[in-house]
Design an enzyme around this catalytic site. Structure first.
Site, PDB file in Angstrom:
ATOM      1  N   ASP A 278       5.683  85.679 100.838  1.00  0.00           N
ATOM      2  CA  ASP A 278       5.793  87.016 101.212  1.00  0.00           C
ATOM      3  C   ASP A 278       4.206  87.702 100.904  1.00  0.00           C
ATOM      4  O   ASP A 278       3.199  87.192 100.960  1.00  0.00           O
ATOM      5  CB  ASP A 278       6.584  87.700 100.310  1.00  0.00           C
ATOM      6  N   ASP A 280       2.273  89.239  98.809  1.00  0.00           N
ATOM      7  CA  ASP A 280       1.299  88.964  97.933  1.00  0.00           C
ATOM      8  C   ASP A 280       1.442  87.501  97.307  1.00  0.00           C
ATOM      9  O   ASP A 280       0.887  87.126  96.381  1.00  0.00           O
ATOM     10  CB  ASP A 280       1.582  89.971  96.576  1.00  0.00           C
ATOM     11  N   ARG A 283       6.711  85.211  96.423  1.00  0.00           N
ATOM     12  CA  ARG A 283       8.091  84.836  96.649  1.00  0.00           C
ATOM     13  C   ARG A 283       7.933  83.579  97.651  1.00  0.00           C
ATOM     14  O   ARG A 283       7.094  83.272  98.322  1.00  0.00           O
ATOM     15  CB  ARG A 283       8.767  86.015  97.459  1.00  0.00           C
ATOM     16  N   LYS A 377       5.824  84.818  89.390  1.00  0.00           N
ATOM     17  CA  LYS A 377       6.626  83.879  90.412  1.00  0.00           C
ATOM     18  C   LYS A 377       5.527  83.614  91.443  1.00  0.00           C
ATOM     19  O   LYS A 377       4.506  84.162  91.435  1.00  0.00           O
ATOM     20  CB  LYS A 377       7.760  84.583  91.025  1.00  0.00           C
TER      21      LYS A 377
END
Length: 544
Positions: A278, A280, A283, A377
């Site tokens: 995604d 940044d 994900r 994450k």
């Protein structure tokens, strides 16, 4: 260096959510808005004075301007050093890694994650603490309190700082170090995974893969790791150039927004492995040939196979998932005899468990998984984990997941998002449902009998802090669940998220369509919450 003390007034909408403050770009460009929030960080986090701060973001519109403002404010507030990614770029996991390895006092991450970018899109800012993770509730509460008392902010009257060339500069008495945003992170990945085995796989000639960087921050990281270090064919990384507006698309790794990748992976002559990340870089989406791996299943498969990955061969201390995430990981943890923690949504809740050595892997249903190597994450880490797993097992993605279902059963799971609901209507829906919870236990709805219904509350096992009001749960005797939450990641109206899950162990019932398998729960969720009338929505806007 001249320092200005600028008079201002508080803004009432700067309370950090699970991922800091996210607003439309136009809001952040309002006079004093960004400066007020940044000053509230410096006012409440006294350890930043005389210390090092990490700074960077996902490169979305307003990123470069924000970096210049924050550098000048850091100098005016006594920060000793700011380390910034070249061009103002740092993926969120890379920022976490730098905070940890440089023993910085914290970091300011500029991102609105998977939200759209550009002049009419969104912007975001959050503070990460010294462990590299998102600020816990005690810190965000202090930042919010400081923002509500704001009367002035401090900013240096300094010239434009060159952030496009690696090296050292000074801003008054503060050092500014511009670093390559990719190298340290790529080195970390090489220390965790079996790069020789992965290199042999991708160079074998019989294996094809694609990675969709979505014109977001992971493009340079994926080029360096996948194409340069592992030797994947040129062009393996799709949409590799980071753009301020992400090419006019949502940088959200799902089949709707990564549609070219999805069409490729579900088309004729599809590659063996597909993935996306995604805005940044925190994900991930994992795909096999004609096969989508749900994030909940992905976490469970990772845990069950972690012993095949060099960094985790000594075993897992424990695992954790957010409450709405499916219970697939729970089944693995039970079989392995390790703890499994259920936390509220928000990566910050995993931080204490990781720091205390209670868990090794953790994840959320919203396409986020990671381990104890950082405190965020990590999208590319998850992609490399799967690539390493394919190399170690010698099986395609589909076989790995189906073998997992045969061993642990399949947790049919879906999330229905109802977006941009009027905030007042959304709150009323949740209040009505919350009031009805005590009457639900023992009730029969077709073949489903309610075992319990509650508003999830979490007591942190490390520090004893309590987080209440984290989501409404309806739990059934057969283990099925319906969960209702209002999301805090949007910038317009409210998003109602409805999570539905049931466990299937019969071997001949593991290949049903997910929505069909969950149809009775889907209908019941609509009935119990009266979504059509209360939210004014005939159907979900997004189904994942």
């Amino acid at each position: 260096m001249e320092i200005s003390v600028v008079s201002t007034r508080p803004f009432t909408d700067q309370k950090p959510g699970t991922s800091g403050v996210r607003k439309q770009v136009s809001r952040f460009r309002k006079t004093h808005y960004l400066e007020n929030f940044v000053q509230s960080i410096f006012d409440s986090q006294k350890a930043l004075a005389g210390a090092e701060l990490i700074l960077g973001g996902d490169g979305r519109f307003f990123n470069r301007e924000a970096v210049q403002i924050i550098l000048r404010m850091a100098a005016a507030n006594g920060t000793r050093k700011v380390t910034v990614g070249r061009g103002g770029i740092l993926s969120t996991p890379a920022a976490s890694h730098l905070i940890r390895t440089r023993h910085a006092a914290g970091g300011i991450v500029l991102s609105a994650s998977h939200n759209p970018g550009g002049p009419t899109g969104d912007f975001g800012i959050k503070f990460n603490v010294a462990n590299g993770g998102p600020a816990p509730e005690s810190v965000t509460a202090a930042i919010h309190a400081a923002s509500l008392k704001m009367t002035h902010y401090r900013i240096a009257g300094a010239p434009h700082i060159d952030i496009d060339h690696v090296g050292h500069q000074t801003l008054g008495e503060m050092e500014v170090e511009v670093v390559d945003p990719v190298t340290d992170y790529a080195d970390l990945m090489e220390s965790l995974f079996d790069f020789p085995a992965m290199r042999a796989l991708v160079r074998s000639g019989g294996f094809g893969m694609r990675f969709d960087a979505m014109h977001a921050v992971t493009g340079p990281y994926a080029i360096e790791i996948l194409e340069e270090r592992l030797g994947a064919a040129p062009g393996t990384v799709m949409r590799k150039e980071p753009l301020a507006d992400f090419g006019g698309r949502h940088p959200d790794p799902n089949l709707s927004h990564a549609r070219e990748l999805g069409e490729l992976m579900f088309g004729r002559d599809a590659p063996d492995f597909g993935a996306a990340s995604d805005g940044d870089g925190d994900r991930n989406m994992i795909l096999g040939r004609g096969f989508f791996v749900s994030p909940s299943d992905s976490l469970a498969v990772m845990a069950a196979n972690a012993h095949l990955i060099p960094a985790y061969r000594d075993g897992l201390k424990g695992v954790a998932r957010s409450m709405p995430t499916s219970q697939a990981i729970d089944a693995v943890a039970e079989a392995m005899g390790i703890p499994c923690y259920e936390t509220p949504t928000g990566w910050k809740f995993f931080g204490n468990l990781l720091d205390d050595g209670r868990i090794t892997l953790c994840g959320e249903e919203s396409f986020g998984t990671s381990s104890d190597h950082v405190r965020e994450k990590d999208g590319l880490w998850a992609v490399l984990f799967w690539l390493n797993l394919i190399a170690a097992r010698g099986q395609p993605v589909t076989e790995i997941v189906r073998d997992h279902w045969q061993r642990f059963g399949r947790h049919y799971y879906t999330r229905h998002d109802y977006e941009e609901i009027d905030s007042g209507r959304a709150e009323t829906l949740m209040d009505r449902l919350r009031a009805a919870l005590p009457s639900l236990p023992g009730r029969q709805f077709g073949s489903l009998q309610v075992r319990a219904a509650d508003d999830f509350s979490y007591t942190d096992p490390v520090d004893g802090s309590i987080s209440s009001g984290q989501g409404l749960r309806i739990l059934f005797e057969d283990g099925a669940r319906i969960v209702f939450r209002l999301s805090g990641t949007g910038t317009q109206g409210a998003t109602l998220r409805v999570y539905l899950e049931r466990h299937e162990t019969r071997p001949d019932q593991l290949d049903e369509d997910t929505q069909a398998a969950l149809a009775p729960l889907i209908e019941l969720a609509e009935e119990v919450a009266d979504i059509r009338n209360q939210a004014g929505k005939e159907a979900p806007d997004v189904i994942t």
